[in-house]
Write an enzyme that holds these catalytic residues in place. Sequence first.
Site, PDB file in Angstrom:
ATOM      1  N   SER A 147       0.945  -1.204   0.415  1.00 52.17           N
ATOM      2  CA  SER A 147       0.380   0.048  -0.227  1.00 52.17           C
ATOM      3  C   SER A 147       0.729   1.618  -0.259  1.00 52.17           C
ATOM      4  O   SER A 147       1.520   1.082   0.364  1.00 52.17           O
ATOM      5  CB  SER A 147      -0.860   0.472   1.479  1.00 52.17           C
ATOM      6  OG  SER A 147      -1.386   1.076   1.534  1.00 52.17           O
ATOM      7  N   TYR A 160      -1.309  -0.103   9.877  1.00 46.57           N
ATOM      8  CA  TYR A 160      -1.329  -0.764   8.514  1.00 46.57           C
ATOM      9  C   TYR A 160      -0.141  -0.177   8.282  1.00 46.57           C
ATOM     10  O   TYR A 160       0.126  -0.971   7.484  1.00 46.57           O
ATOM     11  CB  TYR A 160      -2.574  -0.319   8.098  1.00 46.57           C
ATOM     12  CG  TYR A 160      -2.713  -0.823   6.880  1.00 46.57           C
ATOM     13  CD1 TYR A 160      -3.610  -2.705   6.880  1.00 46.57           C
ATOM     14  CD2 TYR A 160      -2.940  -0.007   5.849  1.00 46.57           C
ATOM     15  CE1 TYR A 160      -3.639  -2.665   4.788  1.00 46.57           C
ATOM     16  CE2 TYR A 160      -3.467  -0.578   4.153  1.00 46.57           C
ATOM     17  CZ  TYR A 160      -3.162  -2.079   3.874  1.00 46.57           C
ATOM     18  OH  TYR A 160      -4.081  -1.890   2.943  1.00 46.57           O
TER      19      TYR A 160
END
Length: 249
Positions: A147, A160
């Site tokens: 990501s 995350y």
Amino acid sequence: MKEKGKQKYALVTGGSRGIGRAICIQLAKDSEYRILINYYSNETAAKETLKAVHDAGGQGELLPFNVTDAANVKSALDSWQETNAGAIIEVIVNNAGITQDGMFMWMKAEDWSKVIDTSLHGFFNVTNHLIQKLLVNKYGRIVNMVSVSGLKGTPGQTNYSAAKGAVIGATKALAQEVAKRNVTVNAVAPGFIATDMTQNLDEKELKKMIPANRFGTAQEVAHLVSFLASEKSGYITGDVININGGIYS
């Protein structure tokens, strides 16, 4: 070169929805691989993905297991291999991931652990179990879904960002270990992609930050993954490829 004469498979973890589903469908369209659609709890969605794979002219099957549970991963993959003697999983797409967003000072330990377990430990559990056969066969493609958060960090996503940043580091290290065996290891780093995971975000406001002035589509990400999973990408390894409309490059 790829071994001839054996049934070849591509495994996509978290393949039941969103980007995972799009990857399963695109691989079915672009390759001769049978698609192993991994999921944990949403069997209905996984069956919908399998139907879409068939509708795209491909073949596939469901392979449920929990990527965070090493024993479950081993049991499921070993059982599948026993049933499919001689078959080869040549492509591994480590797509399974979750978010548990929140400011770090209020983050619960379980929200930290769940996110790390799914993305980072999930990568280890699946890839570590399968990589020996890739090395023996002297061919393989490993694609890790990361990501933009793992590259630049995103406030409210310390867990995350940490998980995806760790997978990026693992991608670069593993690529160097296995390159001589014609096994490539790359990461794909999406920005804002229109999926279930981003449906609660304020797209109108956020797209002002994006030079392309829109969210990406799961299909656009899937095309990139399909290329990295193909023989055409053999000289690309240890790389992190951004697909984010220019938001971070």
